[in-house]
Design an enzyme around this catalytic site. Structure first.
Site, short mmCIF file in Angstrom:
data_model
loop_
_atom_site.label_atom_id
_atom_site.label_comp_id
_atom_site.label_asym_id
_atom_site.label_seq_id
_atom_site.Cartn_x
_atom_site.Cartn_y
_atom_site.Cartn_z
N LYS A 78 0.84 -1.20 0.00
CA LYS A 78 0.00 0.00 0.00
C LYS A 78 0.88 1.25 0.00
CE LYS A 78 -3.68 -2.33 2.56
NZ LYS A 78 -4.18 -2.58 3.92
N HIS A 122 0.60 -5.82 18.35
CA HIS A 122 -0.56 -6.70 18.51
C HIS A 122 -1.49 -6.15 19.57
CE1 HIS A 122 3.05 -9.35 17.74
NE2 HIS A 122 2.35 -9.46 16.62
N ARG A 288 66.93 31.22 -0.16
CA ARG A 288 65.57 30.67 -0.04
C ARG A 288 65.62 29.17 -0.31
NH1 ARG A 288 60.76 33.81 -3.18
NH2 ARG A 288 61.70 32.80 -4.99
N MET A 464 33.38 44.47 4.65
CA MET A 464 33.86 43.25 3.99
C MET A 464 33.48 43.23 2.51
SD MET A 464 33.15 39.30 5.05
CE MET A 464 33.72 39.43 6.72
C1 LIG Z 1 57.97 34.93 -8.68
C2 LIG Z 1 59.24 34.57 -9.25
C3 LIG Z 1 59.70 35.18 -10.43
C4 LIG Z 1 58.99 36.35 -11.08
O1 LIG Z 1 59.31 37.54 -10.39
P1 LIG Z 1 58.88 38.95 -10.95
O2 LIG Z 1 59.57 39.91 -10.08
O3 LIG Z 1 57.41 39.02 -10.80
O4 LIG Z 1 59.30 39.00 -12.37
C5 LIG Z 1 60.83 34.69 -11.02
N1 LIG Z 1 61.53 33.68 -10.45
C6 LIG Z 1 61.15 33.10 -9.30
C7 LIG Z 1 61.96 32.01 -8.72
C8 LIG Z 1 60.01 33.53 -8.66
O5 LIG Z 1 59.65 32.96 -7.50
#
Ligand SMILES: *Cc1c(COP(=O)(O)O)cnc(C)c1O
Length: 522
Positions: A78, A122, A288, A464
């Site tokens: 049903k 039931h 770096r 924002m």
């Molecule tokens: C970001 C970056 C670039 C470019 O840098 P600009 O100053 O924007 O020309 C070149 N090489 C490396 C390793 C980067 O990290």
């Protein structure tokens, strides 16, 4: 028994919908009378598994069991609206006791589509049963798509606040830099959503300018480019964890070799038929990433030369001070480069890539082979205003339309904190963008440009998603205000905003949120 109240499901998310409800009642003694009269009745009604339970029970319990199964199957038929016989047969429905003896629907024809709730009770000689069928509603169907949706950014297309990217500007900048450097290979740096300019828009412009390769920061950005259809070499400028070696191979992305350890780990991860294209990163003083010592470089080059699966595409370094007037540190890095690299047994035809924008604009490079250019391609000065870069044309414009215009009486307060009060009756316009779009809150007091170049001051706190400007007169909704770019004879640049915010134009550009639609214009 076995029935969960509908309200309980509502609490769980309000996403279930009742699609069927059936009730039934049977007289227990009548059902057992039929069973006695007609041999075979029990096997018509009960599945073999149910029959086994039936056989194991005695007397009254056996009668109740049979009447209960009969009733619940009727109620089910049903609930689906057809009755027994067309879509549901006795044998298609199976109800067995669970561990605690409660009846559970273990099999039924709509198993894949609905959840079944059953209830049997039931009273005296009567068994009552009820079946409720629930289906996931449309909103909960979306739940199963949620995984897909979650990995996608919200795309903004219906907003009177947007970014325009000039294809002509990008192409002209590429031509200017090529001319200036005489570089053989132009690597367009498009990391971070093409410096906030919009990946797809910039790729289109750069492809039309026939750039030779692309540079990104992460493997995901590289994969995005491949999926977008980019076929040129793609250099990943940041370190790629060796975990992703298979994807590097699959998408033919070029990681940077930043140490001997990284290279060895990557080779160990490489499957036997795969070949990995790589570029060596040399740290000459940027501090770096990259290899800093000659002996390590030598071992890395030897390993590459001895390993058929490794294909060396390039070797590069990065300058730390190319955007500064003082050349001393720049020259020191050049000298370190020569000391580290000149006598390495490198294969022929690899790309030597040393120059970023500042190097390309202002320095004689150790190699003219390839350049990695971001800022200059987008047309902003990598040194801010420290050095001249007048040949460049800014590619980015940020615009918004007035969405609300009013005349506020004298002494009216505008925006959060009521920090601004009108001195006289003033025309106030509202723009539909704010700090979440990358238009920083600290830009209160900055101005935008009317189409004829007149300034309109940003008054009150920047919110924002909205901000207010003081208009010189009443203006129609839809009037375009330029926040970055040219209008009339006036111009506001990324560099102007960067100076005001005490940062660099790179940060302003990359802060522009993906919530702003990007449009490629001529
Ligand atoms: C970001 C970056 C670039 C470019 O840098 P600009 O100053 O924007 O020309 C070149 N090489 C490396 C390793 C980067 O990290």
């Amino acid at each position: 028994m076995g029935y969960r109240g509908y309200n309980e499901y509502n609490i769980l998310g309000g996403m279930y919908m009742i699609v069927g409800h059936g009730i039934d009642a049977q007289i227990i003694s009548q059902v057992s009378a039929v069973a006695e009269r007609r041999p075979g009745f029990v096997d018509v009604i009960l599945t073999p598994a149910e029959r086994a339970v039936y056989d194991a029970r005695k007397g009254k319990h056996r009668q109740e069991f049979l009447a209960g199964r009969f009733s619940i199957k009727e109620a089910y038929s049903k609930a689906i609206g057809t009755g027994i016989g067309s879509q549901a047969h006795w044998q298609d429905i199976e109800i067995l006791p669970n561990d605690s003896g409660q009846p559970i629907m273990v099999k039924h024809p709509k198993q894949d589509k609905v959840t079944v709730h059953i209830s049997i009770s039931h009273t005296g000689d009567t068994v009552h049963s009820s079946v409720i069928l629930e289906e996931m509603s449309a909103s909960s169907t979306k739940i199963s798509n949620q995984q897909d949706i979650a990995s996608q950014a919200i795309i903004s297309t219906r907003r009177p606040a947007w970014i325009e990217i000039s294809e002509n500007a990008i192409q002209k900048n590429i031509a200017v830099i090529r001319e200036l450097t005489g570089a053989h290979h132009f690597i367009a740096i498009v990391k971070a959503n093409a410096y906030g300019h919009g990946m797809a828009q910039v790729l289109t412009a750069a492809k039309h300018a026939n750039v030779d390769g692309f540079g990104v920061a992460t493997i995901d950005e590289g994969i995005w480019l491949r999926q977008y259809g980019i076929l040129e070499p793609i250099f990943i400028l940041g370190v790629t964890p060796v975990t992703y070696v298979d994807d590097l191979v699959k998408y033919q992305l070029i990681p940077v070799v930043t140490s001997e350890a990284w290279l060895n780990a990557a080779v160990n991860k490489l499957s036997s038929q795969a070949s990995l294209v790589i570029s060596i990163g040399v740290d000459t003083g940027m501090g770096r990433i990259g290899i800093r010592h000659h002996d390590e470089l030598q071992r890395v080059v030897e390993k590459i030369n001895q390993t058929d699966q490794l294909i060396l595409k390039g070797i590069g370094m990065h300058f730390a001070t190319a955007d500064e007037k003082d050349e001393a540190y720049y020259q020191k890095q050049v000298q370190t480069w020569h000391e580290l690299v000149d006598d390495l047994p490198l294969p022929q035809h690899i790309w030597y890539h040393l120059a970023n924008s500042a190097t390309a604009l202002w320095h004689e490079q150790p190699s003219r082979d390839a350049i990695r250019v971001g800022a200059a391609m987008y047309g902003f000065n990598p040194s801010g205003k420290e050095m001249l870069a007048s040949q460049l044309t800014p590619a980015l414009t940020l615009k918004a339309e007035l969405v609300h215009v009013k005349q506020a009486e004298a002494g009216a307060s505008i925006s959060y904190g009521a920090t601004y009060q009108t001195k006289q009756p003033e025309w106030i316009g509202t723009l539909p963008l704010g700090y979440a779009d990358g238009y920083a809150r600290q830009l209160q007091g900055m101005y935008g440009l009317l189409p004829d170049g007149r300034h309109v001051e940003i008054i009150g706190r920047i919110a924002m998603d909205q901000l207010m400007v003081r208009l010189p007169e009443e203006m129609p909704i839809g009037t375009v205000i330029t926040l970055i770019g040219k209008a009339g004879d006036e111009e506001i640049t990324l560099v102007d905003l960067a100076e005001r915010l005490n940062t660099i134009p790179y940060e302003i550009a990359t802060s522009l949120s993906t919530r702003l639609p990007r449009k490629l214009v001529k």
